[in-house]
Scaffold this motif. Structure first.
Motif, PDB file in Angstrom:
ATOM      1  N   ILE A  39     -60.640  74.251  -3.208  1.00  0.00           N
ATOM      2  CA  ILE A  39     -61.289  74.257  -1.899  1.00  0.00           C
ATOM      3  C   ILE A  39     -60.666  73.217  -0.972  1.00  0.00           C
ATOM      4  O   ILE A  39     -60.474  73.480   0.218  1.00  0.00           O
ATOM      5  N   ILE A  40     -60.330  72.037  -1.504  1.00  0.00           N
ATOM      6  CA  ILE A  40     -59.797  70.988  -0.622  1.00  0.00           C
ATOM      7  C   ILE A  40     -58.409  71.334  -0.081  1.00  0.00           C
ATOM      8  O   ILE A  40     -57.945  70.709   0.864  1.00  0.00           O
ATOM      9  N   LYS A  41     -57.781  72.344  -0.636  1.00  0.00           N
ATOM     10  CA  LYS A  41     -56.495  72.807  -0.113  1.00  0.00           C
ATOM     11  C   LYS A  41     -56.674  73.809   1.021  1.00  0.00           C
ATOM     12  O   LYS A  41     -55.709  74.185   1.678  1.00  0.00           O
ATOM     13  N   ASN A  42     -57.921  74.241   1.247  1.00  0.00           N
ATOM     14  CA  ASN A  42     -58.204  75.273   2.242  1.00  0.00           C
ATOM     15  C   ASN A  42     -58.459  74.626   3.607  1.00  0.00           C
ATOM     16  O   ASN A  42     -59.533  74.091   3.874  1.00  0.00           O
ATOM     17  N   ILE A  66     -66.333  65.239  -2.926  1.00  0.00           N
ATOM     18  CA  ILE A  66     -64.874  65.227  -2.885  1.00  0.00           C
ATOM     19  C   ILE A  66     -64.379  66.110  -1.742  1.00  0.00           C
ATOM     20  O   ILE A  66     -63.452  65.738  -1.015  1.00  0.00           O
ATOM     21  N   ILE A  67     -65.025  67.238  -1.550  1.00  0.00           N
ATOM     22  CA  ILE A  67     -64.682  68.117  -0.423  1.00  0.00           C
ATOM     23  C   ILE A  67     -64.952  67.380   0.883  1.00  0.00           C
ATOM     24  O   ILE A  67     -64.117  67.370   1.790  1.00  0.00           O
ATOM     25  N   LEU A  68     -66.101  66.752   0.982  1.00  0.00           N
ATOM     26  CA  LEU A  68     -66.454  65.990   2.177  1.00  0.00           C
ATOM     27  C   LEU A  68     -65.486  64.818   2.361  1.00  0.00           C
ATOM     28  O   LEU A  68     -65.065  64.514   3.482  1.00  0.00           O
ATOM     29  N   GLY A  69     -65.100  64.169   1.260  1.00  0.00           N
ATOM     30  CA  GLY A  69     -64.132  63.081   1.329  1.00  0.00           C
ATOM     31  C   GLY A  69     -62.790  63.544   1.866  1.00  0.00           C
ATOM     32  O   GLY A  69     -62.130  62.829   2.626  1.00  0.00           O
ATOM     33  N   GLU A  70     -62.378  64.719   1.498  1.00  0.00           N
ATOM     34  CA  GLU A  70     -61.092  65.264   1.934  1.00  0.00           C
ATOM     35  C   GLU A  70     -61.048  65.466   3.452  1.00  0.00           C
ATOM     36  O   GLU A  70     -59.985  65.408   4.055  1.00  0.00           O
ATOM     37  N   LEU A  74     -66.129  60.789   5.433  1.00  0.00           N
ATOM     38  CA  LEU A  74     -66.762  59.715   4.667  1.00  0.00           C
ATOM     39  C   LEU A  74     -66.008  58.387   4.767  1.00  0.00           C
ATOM     40  O   LEU A  74     -66.483  57.380   4.237  1.00  0.00           O
ATOM     41  N   ASN A  75     -64.880  58.372   5.451  1.00  0.00           N
ATOM     42  CA  ASN A  75     -64.118  57.123   5.568  1.00  0.00           C
ATOM     43  C   ASN A  75     -64.973  56.036   6.210  1.00  0.00           C
ATOM     44  O   ASN A  75     -65.608  56.259   7.239  1.00  0.00           O
ATOM     45  N   GLY A  76     -65.008  54.872   5.553  1.00  0.00           N
ATOM     46  CA  GLY A  76     -65.794  53.754   6.051  1.00  0.00           C
ATOM     47  C   GLY A  76     -67.281  53.880   5.779  1.00  0.00           C
ATOM     48  O   GLY A  76     -68.067  53.049   6.220  1.00  0.00           O
ATOM     49  N   LEU A  84     -69.394  61.783 -13.395  1.00  0.00           N
ATOM     50  CA  LEU A  84     -68.069  62.044 -13.950  1.00  0.00           C
ATOM     51  C   LEU A  84     -66.986  62.147 -12.874  1.00  0.00           C
ATOM     52  O   LEU A  84     -65.801  62.189 -13.197  1.00  0.00           O
ATOM     53  N   ALA A  85     -67.385  62.191 -11.600  1.00  0.00           N
ATOM     54  CA  ALA A  85     -66.420  62.301 -10.505  1.00  0.00           C
ATOM     55  C   ALA A  85     -66.353  61.040  -9.651  1.00  0.00           C
ATOM     56  O   ALA A  85     -65.576  60.980  -8.700  1.00  0.00           O
ATOM     57  N   LEU A  86     -67.135  60.014  -9.989  1.00  0.00           N
ATOM     58  CA  LEU A  86     -67.148  58.787  -9.196  1.00  0.00           C
ATOM     59  C   LEU A  86     -65.767  58.141  -9.090  1.00  0.00           C
ATOM     60  O   LEU A  86     -65.329  57.750  -8.006  1.00  0.00           O
ATOM     61  N   LYS A  87     -65.065  58.039 -10.214  1.00  0.00           N
ATOM     62  CA  LYS A  87     -63.740  57.418 -10.197  1.00  0.00           C
ATOM     63  C   LYS A  87     -62.737  58.277  -9.430  1.00  0.00           C
ATOM     64  O   LYS A  87     -61.864  57.742  -8.753  1.00  0.00           O
ATOM     65  N   VAL A  88     -62.863  59.584  -9.528  1.00  0.00           N
ATOM     66  CA  VAL A  88     -61.982  60.477  -8.770  1.00  0.00           C
ATOM     67  C   VAL A  88     -62.184  60.235  -7.278  1.00  0.00           C
ATOM     68  O   VAL A  88     -61.220  60.116  -6.513  1.00  0.00           O
ATOM     69  N   LEU A  89     -63.441  60.150  -6.856  1.00  0.00           N
ATOM     70  CA  LEU A  89     -63.745  59.886  -5.448  1.00  0.00           C
ATOM     71  C   LEU A  89     -63.174  58.538  -5.017  1.00  0.00           C
ATOM     72  O   LEU A  89     -62.521  58.424  -3.973  1.00  0.00           O
ATOM     73  N   GLN A  90     -63.381  57.526  -5.836  1.00  0.00           N
ATOM     74  CA  GLN A  90     -62.920  56.178  -5.508  1.00  0.00           C
ATOM     75  C   GLN A  90     -61.391  56.095  -5.461  1.00  0.00           C
ATOM     76  O   GLN A  90     -60.816  55.507  -4.544  1.00  0.00           O
ATOM     77  N   GLU A  91     -60.727  56.688  -6.442  1.00  0.00           N
ATOM     78  CA  GLU A  91     -59.268  56.587  -6.524  1.00  0.00           C
ATOM     79  C   GLU A  91     -58.555  57.411  -5.459  1.00  0.00           C
ATOM     80  O   GLU A  91     -57.538  56.994  -4.921  1.00  0.00           O
ATOM     81  N   ASN A  92     -59.085  58.574  -5.140  1.00  0.00           N
ATOM     82  CA  ASN A  92     -58.421  59.458  -4.181  1.00  0.00           C
ATOM     83  C   ASN A  92     -58.795  59.196  -2.728  1.00  0.00           C
ATOM     84  O   ASN A  92     -58.081  59.630  -1.827  1.00  0.00           O
TER      85      ASN A  92
END
Length: 150
Positions: A39-42, A66-70, A74-76, A84-92
């Motif tokens: 989805i984030i590629k769309n 993650i979609i919203l982050g993309e 959500l910046n700032g 299970l996705a917290l680190k993915v959100l933080q790292e990306n």
């Protein structure tokens, strides 16, 4: 046009992102990370979410953050997602202030929630914000759900 979910459930929406009525609340659902990565590629979906950035509430459930982050919205801002996705959100998305503790996090008109049951908490939170605490408490009692944000 009917669609099938990743679990083969058939859904026939009344509207598409091209012909829907005006929105007050947008809820971005979560999905397995493989589906979220697709989805984030769309670009059309990302642009559509960004177009609605000024509605009353833009929300995400689970890995929908993650979609919203993309989108950069959500910046700032503070946000959470499934544990299970917290680190993915933080790292990306290093510009997001990822909250590791908390079921529902609101920052401006953006509301994120953890896993599926946290999405129920978010739904009750939205009822409280839009209709009132009495309605939220009555709804929680009706569905036999203990409403908690933390």
């Amino acid at each position: 046009m009917p669609i099938k979910t990743h679990s083969e459930i058939r859904v026939e929406p009344d509207y598409t992102i091209d012909n829907h009525p005006d929105l007050d609340i947008l809820i971005i659902p979560g999905a397995p990370l493989r589906a979220v990565q697709s989805i984030i590629k769309n670009k059309k979906i990302k642009d559509w979410i960004i177009k609605h950035k000024n509605i009353e509430y833009t929300c995400s459930v689970c890995s929908g953050a993650i979609i919203l982050g993309e989108t950069g919205l959500l910046n700032g801002k503070k946000a959470t997602t499934h544990h299970l996705a917290l680190k993915v959100l933080q790292e990306n998305y290093p510009d997001i202030q990822v909250v590791f503790e908390g079921k529902v996090i609101q920052d401006s008109n953006l509301i994120t929630s953890g896993g599926v049951s946290s999405g129920i908490n978010m739904g009750l939170y939205l009822v409280e914000k839009t209709i009132g605490k009495t309605a939220s408490e009555r709804t929680a009692t009706t569905i036999e759900f203990e409403y908690t944000l933390h």
